[in-house]
Structures are given as structure tokens and as C-alpha cells.
Design an enzyme around this catalytic site. Structure first.
Site, PDB file in Angstrom:
ATOM      1  CG  ASP A 167       8.773   1.868   0.670  1.00  0.00           C
ATOM      2  OD1 ASP A 167       7.564   2.058   0.421  1.00  0.00           O
ATOM      3  OD2 ASP A 167       9.509   2.720   1.197  1.00  0.00           O
TER       4      ASP A 167
ATOM      5  CG  ASP B  69       4.123   7.463  -0.279  1.00  0.00           C
ATOM      6  OD1 ASP B  69       3.134   8.129   0.071  1.00  0.00           O
ATOM      7  OD2 ASP B  69       5.253   7.951  -0.375  1.00  0.00           O
TER       8      ASP B  69
ATOM      9  NE  ARG C 157       7.672  10.706  -5.550  1.00  0.00           N
ATOM     10  CZ  ARG C 157       8.857  11.306  -5.556  1.00  0.00           C
ATOM     11  NH1 ARG C 157       9.235  12.027  -6.606  1.00  0.00           N
ATOM     12  NH2 ARG C 157       9.664  11.214  -4.523  1.00  0.00           N
ATOM     13  CB  SER C 158       1.280  11.048  -1.643  1.00  0.00           C
ATOM     14  OG  SER C 158       0.358  12.114  -1.586  1.00  0.00           O
TER      15      SER C 158
ATOM     16  N   GLY D  17      -0.365  10.326  -6.865  1.00  0.00           N
ATOM     17  CA  GLY D  17       0.053   9.552  -8.031  1.00  0.00           C
ATOM     18  C   GLY D  17       0.265   8.092  -7.688  1.00  0.00           C
TER      19      GLY D  17
END
Length: 400
Positions: free
Chosen positions: A113, A168, A239-240, A242
Site C-alpha cells: 500500500d 488490492d 472494490r477489490s 475495482g
């Protein structure tokens, strides 16, 4: 009330019946996008304060901020408005010291991240030629050099998540890796490695029946959330997917035109897009738990939906996706604006129904069950939704 304010009120009330009126065309999308960006700056003169629930005392180097600020940089390039660039620069300058050291960053955490905010540095270094930015960029590239990997070569998500790849993580690392490799003329081995990350996690997480991708894969199969036979987490999280879709379109910006895996990455984007259309809600959005429809507790979620709008719009603009996705992207954006935003009495636009966060493992332990995903906080004006909203608006405004 001025004409634009009246227009936004009408838009939010849903009186424009399914899409923007022809008289406004793309300009209305850009105006709504700028209204959102300007509202963010008004609410949070310093970008690091936008995650209000955290009640931070000082700035932190984190991907939610860079997700929004990357949108601001793209909005600056679209409009020429220096305020958007300055807003992102202020955030970066608060976190990088005179020697190029990133405040609070520890390479030994091997947190993928932490790579994502580095995307803000390329434009700043190009424009200001400040060596601090270059030093910081190099330190992030160094992390990727030593990032722990699965036995099959996939980057671990973090040091605290051993043997795990999350969808992610592709957005967090791959676009930065590709842009750095292109800008500094790295060999094709870097691009081979980047392509491998996408192809590996897709091969492990893709559901043969639906074409959707599970949130994560644990190569060791040791996590409580992992299927003992496959190592997969139990659900599809919008969302993952995405993150994965955005990672593909952003990475392709820097991928060599003649690289043998480029067509493979475009194929992955097309296959995921088609799978997503099969579970899209009539309002043009997607549910938090993608394939579970209106199961009790599930809800239409704005961050994943905005991410798909962005990936589809950029996919069309770059000729990765068929032309039909142009209208699909428009409809998603319209659906978000009409059903999930509101204008307050100060003229500020707010984005609702965004999942605040979701993950797997750690403490308290996140199990990856349906009940887990729908229990996470639902927030208004969360960066996870605001960033993709701005990015989508910029891309849709570029339609021809």
C-alpha cells in the site's frame, strides 16, 4: 440560485431521466467532477485531514489520500487549474523531508500500500525538478526490489500478510512499478514481472462459473479465511475487483506497445468487464458483495462502482474496450450522482454509501464472510469513493 447550481439540484433529484441531457453533454460531467473536487478542498484545506474518523494529529503517508490526489493531478492536467496541483503538492511536501525521506515510511514493513502514493511524485518531479521527489521515488522502487513473494513470484500484500496476494495490491504496486520502469528505461524483465503479477492472481482468483475474481489468495492455505483446498477468500468484493480493473488500465499506460504480454493484460480487462456486466444492478451500480444481490445487509456501494466507471471509460478512451462501454461508464457515473450524492446548503457536493474499509485477517480478525463485508462502516465522503469519482469524471469528460 445560479444555473449550474440549479442544474446540479435537478441532476441529484434524478429528473434528467437516465443520462445527462444533450445540452450539457460532457461539460456537465466535468462540472460535477470539479464541484466534488472543490468541495473536498473547502472541507479539508489540508488533504491529510480528509479521513475525519481517524482524528489524526499529523499527516500520514497512505494510499487513500493518494487515490484522491491522483485524481486531482489528472483534473489539473485536464483543466490547467493550478489549485488542483497545489493541493496534491502540499500533501507530499508535508511528508517528504529535505533529504527525500518519507515521514513514517518503513521499508521493512513491505507494505505494498505504501508504494501507491509514490505515483504523485512523477508529475511533481517533472514540473519542479526537486531532487527530494526523485530520492523518494527511488526508495519506493527499492522496496519492490526486495518485496517478499509467494513461491510462484507474486508480491505479498504486506509483511504481516505472508504468502497472500490481494487484488488490492495490484493497484497499489503495479502502476507505480510500470511508470518507474518506463521513465528510467528498465529492461523488459521489469515488465515481464509486472505482467506476471496480474496473470498470476487472475489465474488463482478467477471463478470459472462467473468470471468474477475472489478478493484474495493465500498460497499457504493457512489463514482462517482461506479455503483449505484453493486458498481463496470466500466472497467477491466489488472494490477489490475495482482495484484490479483500475490497475490494468493505469499500468497499460506505461507498458511497451510490443511487449508480448500487453495483449494478455487487455484480455484480462475485457473478460472482467463482461463478467461484471452480468451482475450490474439496474441503477447501474454494483453491490458491496458483488454477486449477492439484495441479500439482507447488502447495499449498492459507490467506490467499487466508480472504479468500474473509471476503468471502463479509460478502457474505451485507450481502445482497450469496445465502444459500448462509453455509455455504460456514463450511466454508472449518472447513477452515482443521481442516487448517491447530495448538495448541502453551503453548495458542497457529498458522496454517500462508500465502504470505509475491508480486508482479511489481522486484529481484530476479518473473516471474509458475507456478514463481515456488510458490517464494515459505510461512510460519506470517504476517499475510497471520492478518488475514483474524480478519476471517472475526468475520463468520461474526454469522450469523443
Amino acid at each position: 440560485m445560479n444555473k449550474f447550481r440549479l442544474y446540479v439540484h435537478l441532476l441529484l433529484l434524478g429528473t434528467m431521466l437516465g443520462s445527462y441531457a444533450p445540452a450539457y453533454a460532457e461539460k456537465s460531467v466535468l462540472e460535477a467532477t470539479e464541484l466534488m473536487a472543490n468541495s473536498i478542498m473547502q472541507r479539508h484545506p489540508e488533504a491529510w485531514t480528509m479521513r475525519e474518523f481517524k482524528q489524526l494529529k499529523e499527516p500520514e503517508w497512505g494510499y487513500p489520500y493518494s487515490l484522491v490526489l491522483y485524481g486531482f493531478q489528472k483534473l489539473y492536467l485536464k483543466t490547467g487549474n493550478e489549485a488542483y496541483l497545489a493541493y496534491a503538492k502540499q500533501f507530499v511536501d508535508q511528508l517528504i523531508d529535505k533529504n527525500g525521506k518519507i515521514k513514517g515510511y518503513a521499508v521493512t514493513e513491505f507494505n505494498i500500500d505504501s508504494i501507491n502514493p509514490g505515483k504523485l511524485l512523477f508529475l511533481l518531479h517533472e514540473k519542479y525538478q526537486d531532487q527530494r521527489y526523485l530520492v523518494a521515488m527511488q526508495s519506493l522502487r527499492e522496496q519492490l526490489q526486495w518485496q517478499p513473494r509467494t513461491t510462484t513470484g507474486g508480491f505479498w500484500h504486506k509483511n504481516i500478510y505472508p504468502w497472500q496476494m490481494w487484488l488490492d495490491g495490484l493497484y497499489m504496486g503495479a502502476p507505480y512499478y510500470a511508470q518507474y520502469a518506463q521513465q528510467f528505461n528498465e529492461s523488459n524483465k521489469s515488465f515481464d514481472d509486472i505482467a506476471h503479477q496480474f496473470l498470476l492472481i487472475e489465474s488463482k482468483t478467477r471463478d470459472a462459473k462467473t468470471g468474477l475474481l475472489y478478493h484474495a489468495w493465500d498460497e499457504s492455505h493457512l489463514q482462517q479465511w482461506a479455503n483449505k483446498g484453493t486458498g481463496l477468500s470466500p466472497h467477491f468484493w466489488s472494490r477489490s475487483m475495482g482495484w484490479y480493473a483500475m490497475a490494468l488500465v493505469d499500468t497499460l499506460d506505461y507498458f511497451p506497445a510490443k511487449h508480448p504480454k500487453r495483449k494478455e493484460l487487455i484480455r484480462l480487462l475485457n473478460e472482467l468487464a463482461e463478467a461484471l456486466l452480468k451482475v450490474q444492478h439496474p441503477s447501474h451500480l454494483w453491490y458491496q458483495v458483488t454477486d449477492q444481490g439484495d441479500r439482507y445487509g447488502n447495499y449498492l456501494e459507490t467506490s467499487g462502482s466508480a472504479m468500474f466507471a473509471y476503468a471502463f471509460a479509460k478502457g474505451v478512451n485507450k481502445n482497450y474496450l469496445p465502444k459500448k462501454y462509453q455509455q455504460i461508464a456514463r450511466d454508472i457515473f449518472t447513477g452515482i450522482v443521481q442516487g448517491h450524492t447530495e448538495l448541502d446548503n453551503q453548495g458542497q457536493l457529498h458522496l454517500k454509501n462508500t465502504c470505509g474499509s475491508a480486508g482479511l485477517g489481522n486484529e481484530p480478525y476479518r473473516t471474509g464472510t458475507f456478514e463481515y463485508y456488510v458490517s464494515e462502516a459505510i461512510r460519506t465522503d470517504d476517499p475510497h469513493g471520492l478518488g475514483p469519482f474524480i478519476l471517472a469524471g475526468v475520463e468520461i469528460s474526454a469522450f469523443k
